[in-house]
Scaffold this motif. Structure first.
Motif, PDB file in Angstrom:
ATOM      1  N   GLY A 190       0.797  -1.221   0.000  1.00 21.00           N
ATOM      2  CA  GLY A 190       0.000   0.000   0.000  1.00 21.00           C
ATOM      3  C   GLY A 190       0.828   1.267   0.000  1.00 21.00           C
ATOM      4  N   ASN A 191       2.140   1.125  -0.147  1.00 21.16           N
ATOM      5  CA  ASN A 191       3.026   2.281  -0.267  1.00 21.16           C
ATOM      6  C   ASN A 191       4.262   1.881  -1.069  1.00 21.16           C
ATOM      7  OD1 ASN A 191       4.841   0.995   1.610  1.00 21.16           O
ATOM      8  ND2 ASN A 191       3.605   1.824   3.263  1.00 21.16           N
ATOM      9  N   GLN A 192       5.051   2.855  -1.475  1.00 26.86           N
ATOM     10  CA  GLN A 192       6.204   2.601  -2.346  1.00 26.86           C
ATOM     11  C   GLN A 192       7.198   1.637  -1.706  1.00 26.86           C
ATOM     12  OE1 GLN A 192       6.278   3.933  -5.467  1.00 26.86           O
ATOM     13  NE2 GLN A 192       8.031   2.640  -5.878  1.00 26.86           N
ATOM     14  N   GLN A 193       7.579   0.605  -2.449  1.00 20.66           N
ATOM     15  CA  GLN A 193       8.513  -0.412  -1.971  1.00 20.66           C
ATOM     16  C   GLN A 193       9.544  -0.726  -3.047  1.00 20.66           C
ATOM     17  OE1 GLN A 193       8.298  -2.034   1.168  1.00 20.66           O
ATOM     18  NE2 GLN A 193       6.768  -0.456   1.577  1.00 20.66           N
ATOM     19  N   ASN A 194      10.735  -1.100  -2.637  1.00 20.64           N
ATOM     20  CA  ASN A 194      11.762  -1.573  -3.546  1.00 20.64           C
ATOM     21  C   ASN A 194      11.733  -3.097  -3.489  1.00 20.64           C
ATOM     22  OD1 ASN A 194      14.158  -2.528  -4.720  1.00 20.64           O
ATOM     23  ND2 ASN A 194      15.281  -0.694  -4.160  1.00 20.64           N
ATOM     24  N   GLY A 195      11.232  -3.707  -4.538  1.00 20.87           N
ATOM     25  CA  GLY A 195      11.063  -5.158  -4.552  1.00 20.87           C
ATOM     26  C   GLY A 195      12.346  -5.939  -4.409  1.00 20.87           C
ATOM     27  N   LEU A 196      13.475  -5.353  -4.831  1.00 14.46           N
ATOM     28  CA  LEU A 196      14.745  -6.054  -4.712  1.00 14.46           C
ATOM     29  C   LEU A 196      15.187  -6.176  -3.258  1.00 14.46           C
ATOM     30  CD1 LEU A 196      16.702  -4.554  -7.733  1.00 14.46           C
ATOM     31  CD2 LEU A 196      15.437  -6.709  -7.617  1.00 14.46           C
ATOM     32  N   HIS A 197      14.667  -5.311  -2.395  1.00 13.79           N
ATOM     33  CA  HIS A 197      14.990  -5.368  -0.968  1.00 13.79           C
ATOM     34  C   HIS A 197      13.906  -6.075  -0.165  1.00 13.79           C
ATOM     35  CE1 HIS A 197      18.471  -2.777  -1.342  1.00 13.79           C
ATOM     36  NE2 HIS A 197      17.749  -1.990  -2.111  1.00 13.79           N
ATOM     37  N   VAL A 198      12.670  -6.044  -0.652  1.00 16.28           N
ATOM     38  CA  VAL A 198      11.537  -6.610   0.095  1.00 16.28           C
ATOM     39  C   VAL A 198      11.421  -8.117  -0.083  1.00 16.28           C
ATOM     40  CG1 VAL A 198       9.023  -6.608   0.281  1.00 16.28           C
ATOM     41  CG2 VAL A 198      10.249  -4.464   0.014  1.00 16.28           C
ATOM     42  N   TRP A 199      11.519  -8.588  -1.320  1.00 20.07           N
ATOM     43  CA  TRP A 199      11.314 -10.004  -1.598  1.00 20.07           C
ATOM     44  C   TRP A 199      12.585 -10.787  -1.317  1.00 20.07           C
ATOM     45  CZ3 TRP A 199       6.491 -11.361  -2.125  1.00 20.07           C
ATOM     46  CH2 TRP A 199       5.579 -10.479  -2.677  1.00 20.07           C
ATOM     47  N   THR A 235      14.187 -15.139  -1.002  1.00 18.47           N
ATOM     48  CA  THR A 235      13.967 -16.577  -1.238  1.00 18.47           C
ATOM     49  C   THR A 235      13.600 -17.248   0.081  1.00 18.47           C
ATOM     50  OG1 THR A 235      16.274 -17.105  -0.837  1.00 18.47           O
ATOM     51  CG2 THR A 235      15.649 -16.599  -3.126  1.00 18.47           C
ATOM     52  N   GLU A 236      13.243 -18.508   0.020  1.00 19.00           N
ATOM     53  CA  GLU A 236      12.881 -19.250   1.222  1.00 19.00           C
ATOM     54  C   GLU A 236      14.021 -19.300   2.233  1.00 19.00           C
ATOM     55  OE1 GLU A 236      11.466 -23.000  -0.235  1.00 19.00           O
ATOM     56  OE2 GLU A 236       9.483 -22.185  -0.667  1.00 19.00           O
ATOM     57  N   ASP A 237      15.273 -19.224   1.756  1.00 25.33           N
ATOM     58  CA  ASP A 237      16.409 -19.268   2.689  1.00 25.33           C
ATOM     59  C   ASP A 237      16.820 -17.881   3.193  1.00 25.33           C
ATOM     60  OD1 ASP A 237      17.853 -18.103   0.613  1.00 25.33           O
ATOM     61  OD2 ASP A 237      19.218 -19.788   0.365  1.00 25.33           O
ATOM     62  N   GLY A 238      16.059 -16.834   2.799  1.00 26.65           N
ATOM     63  CA  GLY A 238      16.304 -15.490   3.302  1.00 26.65           C
ATOM     64  C   GLY A 238      17.180 -14.602   2.430  1.00 26.65           C
ATOM     65  N   THR A 239      17.596 -15.081   1.257  1.00 25.69           N
ATOM     66  CA  THR A 239      18.405 -14.285   0.352  1.00 25.69           C
ATOM     67  C   THR A 239      17.533 -13.269  -0.353  1.00 25.69           C
ATOM     68  OG1 THR A 239      19.864 -16.171  -0.029  1.00 25.69           O
ATOM     69  CG2 THR A 239      19.973 -14.364  -1.628  1.00 25.69           C
ATOM     70  N   ARG A 240      17.882 -11.992  -0.246  1.00 24.46           N
ATOM     71  CA  ARG A 240      17.103 -10.929  -0.896  1.00 24.46           C
ATOM     72  C   ARG A 240      17.238 -11.040  -2.418  1.00 24.46           C
ATOM     73  NH1 ARG A 240      15.367  -7.076   2.820  1.00 24.46           N
ATOM     74  NH2 ARG A 240      16.512  -7.127   4.761  1.00 24.46           N
ATOM     75  N   LEU A 241      16.169 -10.685  -3.113  1.00 25.80           N
ATOM     76  CA  LEU A 241      16.139 -10.772  -4.565  1.00 25.80           C
ATOM     77  C   LEU A 241      17.290  -9.977  -5.190  1.00 25.80           C
ATOM     78  CD1 LEU A 241      14.479 -11.933  -6.887  1.00 25.80           C
ATOM     79  CD2 LEU A 241      13.082  -9.886  -6.831  1.00 25.80           C
ATOM     80  N   GLY A 242      17.603  -8.835  -4.633  1.00 28.73           N
ATOM     81  CA  GLY A 242      18.696  -8.018  -5.158  1.00 28.73           C
ATOM     82  C   GLY A 242      20.073  -8.636  -5.001  1.00 28.73           C
ATOM     83  N   ASP A 243      20.186  -9.642  -4.139  1.00 29.01           N
ATOM     84  CA  ASP A 243      21.470 -10.327  -3.915  1.00 29.01           C
ATOM     85  C   ASP A 243      21.644 -11.552  -4.799  1.00 29.01           C
ATOM     86  OD1 ASP A 243      22.193  -8.461  -1.984  1.00 29.01           O
ATOM     87  OD2 ASP A 243      21.322  -9.648  -0.354  1.00 29.01           O
ATOM     88  N   LEU A 244      20.640 -11.888  -5.582  1.00 29.93           N
ATOM     89  CA  LEU A 244      20.738 -13.062  -6.463  1.00 29.93           C
ATOM     90  C   LEU A 244      21.515 -12.751  -7.719  1.00 29.93           C
ATOM     91  CD1 LEU A 244      17.139 -14.508  -6.194  1.00 29.93           C
ATOM     92  CD2 LEU A 244      19.203 -15.307  -5.051  1.00 29.93           C
TER      93      LEU A 244
END
Length: 50
Positions: free
Chosen positions: A30-39, A41-50
């Motif tokens: 419901g507000n501006q988010q950076n998906g690379l920091h929010v999402w 993986t199941e093991d806790g690795t942020r999307l931006g770190d993949l």
């Protein structure tokens, strides 16, 4: 929970597909988010770190 489709688009619970991880996170939060920091993986690795 979400899954990443073969084309790279995120699909969230309920079947809604978004063009970017940030858009999906923004709509769900419901507000501006950076998906690379929010999402992550199941093991806790942020999307931006993949």
């Amino acid at each position: 929970m979400a899954e990443v489709l073969a084309n790279g688009n995120p699909k969230v619970e309920g079947g809604r597909v978004f063009g970017t991880p940030s858009r999906a996170a923004t709509v769900l939060a419901g507000n501006q988010q950076n998906g690379l920091h929010v999402w992550c993986t199941e093991d806790g690795t942020r999307l931006g770190d993949l």
